[in-house]
Motif scaffolding. Sequence first.
Motif, PDB file in Angstrom:
ATOM      1  N   ASP A 167      81.406 -10.909  19.406  1.00  0.00           N
ATOM      2  CA  ASP A 167      81.416  -9.877  20.453  1.00  0.00           C
ATOM      3  C   ASP A 167      80.862  -8.545  19.961  1.00  0.00           C
ATOM      4  O   ASP A 167      80.612  -7.643  20.769  1.00  0.00           O
ATOM      5  N   ASP A 168      80.683  -8.412  18.653  1.00  0.00           N
ATOM      6  CA  ASP A 168      80.194  -7.151  18.092  1.00  0.00           C
ATOM      7  C   ASP A 168      78.682  -7.108  17.936  1.00  0.00           C
ATOM      8  O   ASP A 168      78.126  -6.069  17.565  1.00  0.00           O
ATOM      9  N   PHE A 169      78.021  -8.233  18.178  1.00  0.00           N
ATOM     10  CA  PHE A 169      76.562  -8.256  18.020  1.00  0.00           C
ATOM     11  C   PHE A 169      75.908  -7.244  18.961  1.00  0.00           C
ATOM     12  O   PHE A 169      76.197  -7.207  20.153  1.00  0.00           O
ATOM     13  N   LYS A 170      75.027  -6.417  18.408  1.00  0.00           N
ATOM     14  CA  LYS A 170      74.380  -5.354  19.170  1.00  0.00           C
ATOM     15  C   LYS A 170      73.038  -5.847  19.715  1.00  0.00           C
ATOM     16  O   LYS A 170      72.054  -5.945  18.992  1.00  0.00           O
ATOM     17  N   SER A 177      70.283  -4.721  21.649  1.00  0.00           N
ATOM     18  CA  SER A 177      69.667  -3.515  22.192  1.00  0.00           C
ATOM     19  C   SER A 177      68.723  -3.867  23.335  1.00  0.00           C
ATOM     20  O   SER A 177      68.304  -5.017  23.500  1.00  0.00           O
ATOM     21  N   HIS A 178      68.401  -2.855  24.121  1.00  0.00           N
ATOM     22  CA  HIS A 178      67.480  -3.066  25.240  1.00  0.00           C
ATOM     23  C   HIS A 178      66.119  -3.525  24.723  1.00  0.00           C
ATOM     24  O   HIS A 178      65.487  -4.416  25.321  1.00  0.00           O
ATOM     25  N   SER A 179      65.671  -2.945  23.615  1.00  0.00           N
ATOM     26  CA  SER A 179      64.350  -3.308  23.078  1.00  0.00           C
ATOM     27  C   SER A 179      64.351  -4.749  22.578  1.00  0.00           C
ATOM     28  O   SER A 179      63.368  -5.474  22.763  1.00  0.00           O
ATOM     29  N   LEU A 180      65.468  -5.189  21.944  1.00  0.00           N
ATOM     30  CA  LEU A 180      65.536  -6.562  21.473  1.00  0.00           C
ATOM     31  C   LEU A 180      65.599  -7.537  22.651  1.00  0.00           C
ATOM     32  O   LEU A 180      64.965  -8.601  22.631  1.00  0.00           O
ATOM     33  N   GLN A 181      66.352  -7.156  23.669  1.00  0.00           N
ATOM     34  CA  GLN A 181      66.450  -8.003  24.859  1.00  0.00           C
ATOM     35  C   GLN A 181      65.064  -8.199  25.481  1.00  0.00           C
ATOM     36  O   GLN A 181      64.726  -9.297  25.948  1.00  0.00           O
ATOM     37  N   LYS A 182      64.272  -7.162  25.438  1.00  0.00           N
ATOM     38  CA  LYS A 182      62.904  -7.239  25.954  1.00  0.00           C
ATOM     39  C   LYS A 182      62.047  -8.113  25.047  1.00  0.00           C
ATOM     40  O   LYS A 182      61.255  -8.940  25.535  1.00  0.00           O
ATOM     41  N   SER A 183      62.220  -7.958  23.728  1.00  0.00           N
ATOM     42  CA  SER A 183      61.432  -8.748  22.772  1.00  0.00           C
ATOM     43  C   SER A 183      61.739 -10.237  22.869  1.00  0.00           C
ATOM     44  O   SER A 183      60.866 -11.082  22.638  1.00  0.00           O
ATOM     45  N   MET A 184      62.973 -10.582  23.216  1.00  0.00           N
ATOM     46  CA  MET A 184      63.378 -11.984  23.287  1.00  0.00           C
ATOM     47  C   MET A 184      62.529 -12.778  24.273  1.00  0.00           C
ATOM     48  O   MET A 184      62.362 -13.994  24.125  1.00  0.00           O
ATOM     49  N   SER A 238      62.942 -13.094  14.166  1.00  0.00           N
ATOM     50  CA  SER A 238      64.185 -13.576  13.552  1.00  0.00           C
ATOM     51  C   SER A 238      65.405 -12.944  14.224  1.00  0.00           C
ATOM     52  O   SER A 238      66.418 -13.614  14.425  1.00  0.00           O
ATOM     53  N   LYS A 239      65.297 -11.675  14.605  1.00  0.00           N
ATOM     54  CA  LYS A 239      66.394 -11.034  15.324  1.00  0.00           C
ATOM     55  C   LYS A 239      66.648 -11.732  16.658  1.00  0.00           C
ATOM     56  O   LYS A 239      67.796 -11.911  17.069  1.00  0.00           O
ATOM     57  N   SER A 240      65.566 -12.118  17.318  1.00  0.00           N
ATOM     58  CA  SER A 240      65.706 -12.812  18.598  1.00  0.00           C
ATOM     59  C   SER A 240      66.366 -14.174  18.399  1.00  0.00           C
ATOM     60  O   SER A 240      67.211 -14.588  19.196  1.00  0.00           O
ATOM     61  N   ALA A 241      65.995 -14.869  17.336  1.00  0.00           N
ATOM     62  CA  ALA A 241      66.621 -16.154  17.025  1.00  0.00           C
ATOM     63  C   ALA A 241      68.107 -15.956  16.749  1.00  0.00           C
ATOM     64  O   ALA A 241      68.945 -16.774  17.177  1.00  0.00           O
ATOM     65  N   TYR A 242      68.441 -14.881  16.064  1.00  0.00           N
ATOM     66  CA  TYR A 242      69.836 -14.574  15.761  1.00  0.00           C
ATOM     67  C   TYR A 242      70.608 -14.313  17.058  1.00  0.00           C
ATOM     68  O   TYR A 242      71.739 -14.780  17.227  1.00  0.00           O
ATOM     69  N   ALA A 243      69.984 -13.578  17.960  1.00  0.00           N
ATOM     70  CA  ALA A 243      70.628 -13.279  19.244  1.00  0.00           C
ATOM     71  C   ALA A 243      70.870 -14.563  20.035  1.00  0.00           C
ATOM     72  O   ALA A 243      71.931 -14.737  20.655  1.00  0.00           O
ATOM     73  N   SER A 297      73.281  -3.136  10.890  1.00  0.00           N
ATOM     74  CA  SER A 297      72.664  -2.472  12.052  1.00  0.00           C
ATOM     75  C   SER A 297      72.747  -3.341  13.299  1.00  0.00           C
ATOM     76  O   SER A 297      72.638  -2.853  14.419  1.00  0.00           O
ATOM     77  N   MET A 298      72.967  -4.651  13.098  1.00  0.00           N
ATOM     78  CA  MET A 298      73.079  -5.581  14.222  1.00  0.00           C
ATOM     79  C   MET A 298      74.533  -5.798  14.641  1.00  0.00           C
ATOM     80  O   MET A 298      74.805  -6.542  15.586  1.00  0.00           O
ATOM     81  N   GLY A 299      75.460  -5.146  13.927  1.00  0.00           N
ATOM     82  CA  GLY A 299      76.862  -5.228  14.317  1.00  0.00           C
ATOM     83  C   GLY A 299      77.794  -5.880  13.321  1.00  0.00           C
ATOM     84  O   GLY A 299      79.002  -5.947  13.552  1.00  0.00           O
ATOM     85  N   ALA A 300      77.255  -6.381  12.206  1.00  0.00           N
ATOM     86  CA  ALA A 300      78.109  -7.010  11.198  1.00  0.00           C
ATOM     87  C   ALA A 300      78.973  -5.958  10.507  1.00  0.00           C
ATOM     88  O   ALA A 300      78.613  -4.776  10.441  1.00  0.00           O
ATOM     89  N   LYS A 301      80.122  -6.389   9.991  1.00  0.00           N
ATOM     90  CA  LYS A 301      81.040  -5.455   9.349  1.00  0.00           C
ATOM     91  C   LYS A 301      81.551  -6.019   8.032  1.00  0.00           C
ATOM     92  O   LYS A 301      81.619  -7.234   7.831  1.00  0.00           O
ATOM     93  N   GLU A 302      81.906  -5.115   7.139  1.00  0.00           N
ATOM     94  CA  GLU A 302      82.473  -5.511   5.862  1.00  0.00           C
ATOM     95  C   GLU A 302      83.980  -5.718   6.009  1.00  0.00           C
ATOM     96  O   GLU A 302      84.659  -4.918   6.662  1.00  0.00           O
ATOM     97  N   VAL A 303      84.470  -6.794   5.402  1.00  0.00           N
ATOM     98  CA  VAL A 303      85.910  -7.067   5.383  1.00  0.00           C
ATOM     99  C   VAL A 303      86.282  -7.451   3.956  1.00  0.00           C
ATOM    100  O   VAL A 303      85.419  -7.799   3.147  1.00  0.00           O
ATOM    101  N   SER A 304      87.548  -7.399   3.661  1.00  0.00           N
ATOM    102  CA  SER A 304      87.992  -7.790   2.324  1.00  0.00           C
ATOM    103  C   SER A 304      87.884  -9.301   2.151  1.00  0.00           C
ATOM    104  O   SER A 304      87.908 -10.060   3.123  1.00  0.00           O
ATOM    105  N   ARG A 305      87.775  -9.729   0.909  1.00  0.00           N
ATOM    106  CA  ARG A 305      87.732 -11.162   0.635  1.00  0.00           C
ATOM    107  C   ARG A 305      88.982 -11.848   1.164  1.00  0.00           C
ATOM    108  O   ARG A 305      88.911 -12.930   1.758  1.00  0.00           O
ATOM    109  N   GLU A 306      90.137 -11.216   0.967  1.00  0.00           N
ATOM    110  CA  GLU A 306      91.394 -11.818   1.409  1.00  0.00           C
ATOM    111  C   GLU A 306      91.404 -12.012   2.926  1.00  0.00           C
ATOM    112  O   GLU A 306      91.813 -13.068   3.421  1.00  0.00           O
TER     113      GLU A 306
END
Length: 229
Positions: A68-71, A73-80, A165-170, A195-204
């Motif tokens: 749900d955090d994947f960003k 963007s309008h430009s990527l949506q257009k590129s897809m 590749s961003k479009s494939a990811y989307a 920049s696409m919405g990924a976040k850092e979390v602890s290993r645990e």
Amino acid sequence: MNIPKLSKYNLLFPDPKSANENGIVAWGGDLNPSRLIRAYQNGIFPWYSKDDPIIWWSTNPRLIMELDDFKLSHSLQKSMKKFHYKFDANFSEVIKQCSSIKREKQNGTWIQDEVIEAYTVLHDMGIAHSVESYQEGKLVGGLYGVIVGKVFCGESMFSHVSDSSKSAYAVLVKHLKIWGYDFIDCQIPTEHLKSMGAKEVSREYFLDRLNNVNMDTVEHRWNVDKSII
């Protein structure tokens, strides 16, 4: 700290929480499909340079993408709209392209012939999958990864056309959400994925999340649903 060496005759891994400060769990062993599957089930992945022994990692922090955090963007949506997409139509070419693409601050690739062979076996087993972007019938971008229960473990991506590749990811994210997956394991933190919405979390935290879903199964077929793109 001495880093444990794996035996070719034993598929067991050390506890990933015992990794050293760099995130290295162990070294050695091989890329036997059973070992690879067990590694991913335990939040461990291989990553090493040519002519070096296999190094097994469980990084801290870990990078994950909540679906749900994947960003988008309008430009990527257009590129897809510039591409059409397939799953698993040409896995071997996707991984070869990922191995040969030049990357900033990297002199080479870890995706060597033995890696390509090992992950192709996982693909043949229905465990590794590719997402592919095409333009005028030509493969121009994509990515591949490994399935662990309800988690897609992203391995590598390539792009020969802007946003391919961003479009494939989307496209992947849209399908994983519908299919009932939990999150994407992005492994090592990168600014590109953040920049696409990924976040850092602890290993645990990551291992707890993985343990909750890594034995679950998701019933679906790897077919592109054009209605959701």
